[in-house]
Design a protein around this motif. Structure first.
Motif, PDB file in Angstrom:
ATOM      1  N   THR A 150       0.743  -1.304  -0.094  1.00 12.93           N
ATOM      2  CA  THR A 150       0.057  -0.033  -0.089  1.00 12.93           C
ATOM      3  C   THR A 150       0.955   1.309  -0.043  1.00 12.93           C
ATOM      4  O   THR A 150       0.700   2.176  -0.631  1.00 12.93           O
ATOM      5  CB  THR A 150      -0.899  -0.173   1.095  1.00 12.93           C
ATOM      6  N   GLU A 151       2.149   0.997   0.828  1.00 10.59           N
ATOM      7  CA  GLU A 151       2.879   2.478   0.703  1.00 10.59           C
ATOM      8  C   GLU A 151       3.492   2.737  -0.662  1.00 10.59           C
ATOM      9  O   GLU A 151       3.617   3.708  -1.095  1.00 10.59           O
ATOM     10  CB  GLU A 151       4.099   1.892   1.886  1.00 10.59           C
ATOM     11  N   ARG A 152       3.662   1.591  -1.354  1.00 14.95           N
ATOM     12  CA  ARG A 152       4.193   1.778  -2.665  1.00 14.95           C
ATOM     13  C   ARG A 152       3.093   2.213  -3.630  1.00 14.95           C
ATOM     14  O   ARG A 152       3.577   3.011  -4.480  1.00 14.95           O
ATOM     15  CB  ARG A 152       4.816   0.408  -3.357  1.00 14.95           C
ATOM     16  N   LEU A 153       1.822   1.915  -3.519  1.00 13.11           N
ATOM     17  CA  LEU A 153       1.050   2.177  -4.391  1.00 13.11           C
ATOM     18  C   LEU A 153       0.653   4.009  -4.162  1.00 13.11           C
ATOM     19  O   LEU A 153       0.490   4.648  -5.011  1.00 13.11           O
ATOM     20  CB  LEU A 153      -0.534   1.687  -3.992  1.00 13.11           C
ATOM     21  N   ALA A 154       0.833   4.413  -2.798  1.00  8.16           N
ATOM     22  CA  ALA A 154       0.890   5.632  -2.420  1.00  8.16           C
ATOM     23  C   ALA A 154       1.787   6.617  -3.207  1.00  8.16           C
ATOM     24  O   ALA A 154       1.563   7.622  -3.615  1.00  8.16           O
ATOM     25  CB  ALA A 154       0.918   5.758  -0.978  1.00  8.16           C
ATOM     26  N   LYS A 155       2.933   5.992  -3.090  1.00  6.45           N
ATOM     27  CA  LYS A 155       4.106   6.753  -3.798  1.00  6.45           C
ATOM     28  C   LYS A 155       3.800   6.873  -5.286  1.00  6.45           C
ATOM     29  O   LYS A 155       4.254   7.719  -5.904  1.00  6.45           O
ATOM     30  CB  LYS A 155       5.495   5.890  -3.766  1.00  6.45           C
TER      31      LYS A 155
ATOM     32  N   VAL B  34     -10.348  11.942  -2.680  1.00  6.24           N
ATOM     33  CA  VAL B  34     -10.526  10.519  -2.328  1.00  6.24           C
ATOM     34  C   VAL B  34     -11.845   9.972  -2.071  1.00  6.24           C
ATOM     35  O   VAL B  34     -12.646  10.410  -1.009  1.00  6.24           O
ATOM     36  CB  VAL B  34      -9.538  10.146  -1.342  1.00  6.24           C
ATOM     37  N   LEU B  35     -12.378   9.153  -2.957  1.00  3.28           N
ATOM     38  CA  LEU B  35     -13.775   8.568  -2.767  1.00  3.28           C
ATOM     39  C   LEU B  35     -13.754   7.122  -2.165  1.00  3.28           C
ATOM     40  O   LEU B  35     -13.233   6.364  -3.133  1.00  3.28           O
ATOM     41  CB  LEU B  35     -14.447   8.765  -4.021  1.00  3.28           C
TER      42      LEU B  35
ATOM     43  N   ASP C  46      -5.461   3.477   5.168  1.00  2.00           N
ATOM     44  CA  ASP C  46      -4.241   3.268   5.022  1.00  2.00           C
ATOM     45  C   ASP C  46      -3.366   3.918   3.869  1.00  2.00           C
ATOM     46  O   ASP C  46      -2.283   4.706   3.911  1.00  2.00           O
ATOM     47  CB  ASP C  46      -3.644   1.866   5.184  1.00  2.00           C
ATOM     48  N   LEU C  47      -3.983   3.879   2.750  1.00  2.00           N
ATOM     49  CA  LEU C  47      -3.347   4.511   1.618  1.00  2.00           C
ATOM     50  C   LEU C  47      -3.322   6.095   2.055  1.00  2.00           C
ATOM     51  O   LEU C  47      -2.459   6.783   1.484  1.00  2.00           O
ATOM     52  CB  LEU C  47      -4.362   4.348   0.292  1.00  2.00           C
ATOM     53  N   VAL C  48      -4.500   6.634   2.274  1.00  2.00           N
ATOM     54  CA  VAL C  48      -4.360   8.145   2.656  1.00  2.00           C
ATOM     55  C   VAL C  48      -3.269   8.563   3.591  1.00  2.00           C
ATOM     56  O   VAL C  48      -2.384   9.474   3.440  1.00  2.00           O
ATOM     57  CB  VAL C  48      -5.745   8.717   3.170  1.00  2.00           C
ATOM     58  N   GLU C  49      -3.425   7.710   4.615  1.00  2.00           N
ATOM     59  CA  GLU C  49      -2.043   8.095   5.615  1.00  2.00           C
ATOM     60  C   GLU C  49      -0.587   7.915   4.830  1.00  2.00           C
ATOM     61  O   GLU C  49       0.195   8.793   5.314  1.00  2.00           O
ATOM     62  CB  GLU C  49      -2.160   7.076   6.656  1.00  2.00           C
ATOM     63  N   HIS C  50      -0.551   7.082   4.035  1.00  2.00           N
ATOM     64  CA  HIS C  50       0.780   7.019   3.267  1.00  2.00           C
ATOM     65  C   HIS C  50       0.962   8.117   2.395  1.00  2.00           C
ATOM     66  O   HIS C  50       2.122   8.636   2.214  1.00  2.00           O
ATOM     67  CB  HIS C  50       0.884   5.726   2.727  1.00  2.00           C
ATOM     68  N   ILE C  51      -0.154   8.551   1.821  1.00  2.00           N
ATOM     69  CA  ILE C  51       0.109   9.685   0.968  1.00  2.00           C
ATOM     70  C   ILE C  51       0.491  11.175   1.769  1.00  2.00           C
ATOM     71  O   ILE C  51       1.358  11.838   1.271  1.00  2.00           O
ATOM     72  CB  ILE C  51      -1.212  10.058  -0.022  1.00  2.00           C
ATOM     73  N   LYS C  52      -0.169  11.161   2.890  1.00  2.00           N
ATOM     74  CA  LYS C  52      -0.195  12.328   3.799  1.00  2.00           C
ATOM     75  C   LYS C  52       1.529  12.358   4.407  1.00  2.00           C
ATOM     76  O   LYS C  52       2.141  13.326   4.700  1.00  2.00           O
ATOM     77  CB  LYS C  52      -0.896  12.170   4.936  1.00  2.00           C
TER      78      LYS C  52
END
Length: 221
Positions: free
Chosen positions: A39-44, A57-58, A70-76
């Motif tokens: 998921t962290e890699r997807l955020a990147k 984000v929907l 989790d994805l939003v948190e990684h993007i933040k």
């Protein structure tokens, strides 16, 4: 990441999981730690693609909430540690297309009443599982589901729509739909955990696991 059809999974004895699910699972398909890293890699990847655009984000409930959070948190976190600040707003919709482990012909879309905020913005649609199910003689599932949902979103004329899914389910007759970002391509198995449920059970399971026949019978409605 592609998980092959003959992948045996991980023994349940190697991990901790809620005791009330003992006897209900076959094996662990994807451990929680691997989910987090992927998921962290997807955020990147999303950060690299959206440029300086703000994001709406929907999140598709209920199954998508854990992946979305989790994805939003990684993007933040990536935004905080870079020279680019990404502004994000989050909205929610809910889809209902299952009864027990069977896909239903009709799909319901609920929530997301104020989607006008998508106009002119980049929309990242977060779903947990992209499904391609064989229902009688027709292919239905998230290929169809996503097209219905995307058509609804496009009415608000967003600048860009990207779909992020943690999982894509592989079948012998896919309908050609692929999300823009996905973490794992998995075999045609009914999986639970990481907010994926079976009749509202197993959402509290951190790992993604394959449910067994005993579990299906136990929680069938």
């Amino acid at each position: 990441i592609q998980i092959s059809d003959n992948w045996p999974g991980y023994s349940l004895d190697l991990f901790t999981y809620p005791q009330h699910y003992y006897g209900d699972l076959e094996y662990v398909l994807i451990p929680h730690g691997i989910i987090v890293d992927r998921t962290e890699r997807l955020a990147k990847d999303i950060m690299q693609d959206i440029g300086d655009n703000d994001i709406v984000v929907l999140c598709v409930l209920k199954g998508g909430y854990k992946f979305c959070a989790d994805l939003v948190e990684h993007i933040k976190n990536l935004s905080r540690n870079s020279e680019r600040f990404i502004s994000m707003k989050v909205d929610f919709v809910r889809l209902k297309s299952y009864h027990n482990d069977q896909s239903m012909q009709d799909m319901q879309i609920m929530g997301g009443d104020d989607l006008s905020k998508l106009t002119g913005k980049v929309s990242v649609l977060c779903v947990l599982l992209t499904l391609f199910f064989l229902f009688y003689k027709d292919i239905v599932g998230t290929g169809r589901t996503m097209k219905v949902l995307l058509n609804n979103i496009e009415k608000y004329k967003p600048k860009m729509i990207k779909v992020a899914s943690l999982l894509v389910k592989r079948t012998s007759q896919p309908d050609g739909y692929r999300p823009d970002y996905y973490g794992f391509e998995i075999p045609d198995l009914f999986v639970v955990g990481y907010a994926l449920d079976y009749n509202e059970h197993f959402r509290d399971l951190n790992h993604i696991c394959v449910i067994n026949d005993h579990g299906k019978t136990k929680y069938r409605v």
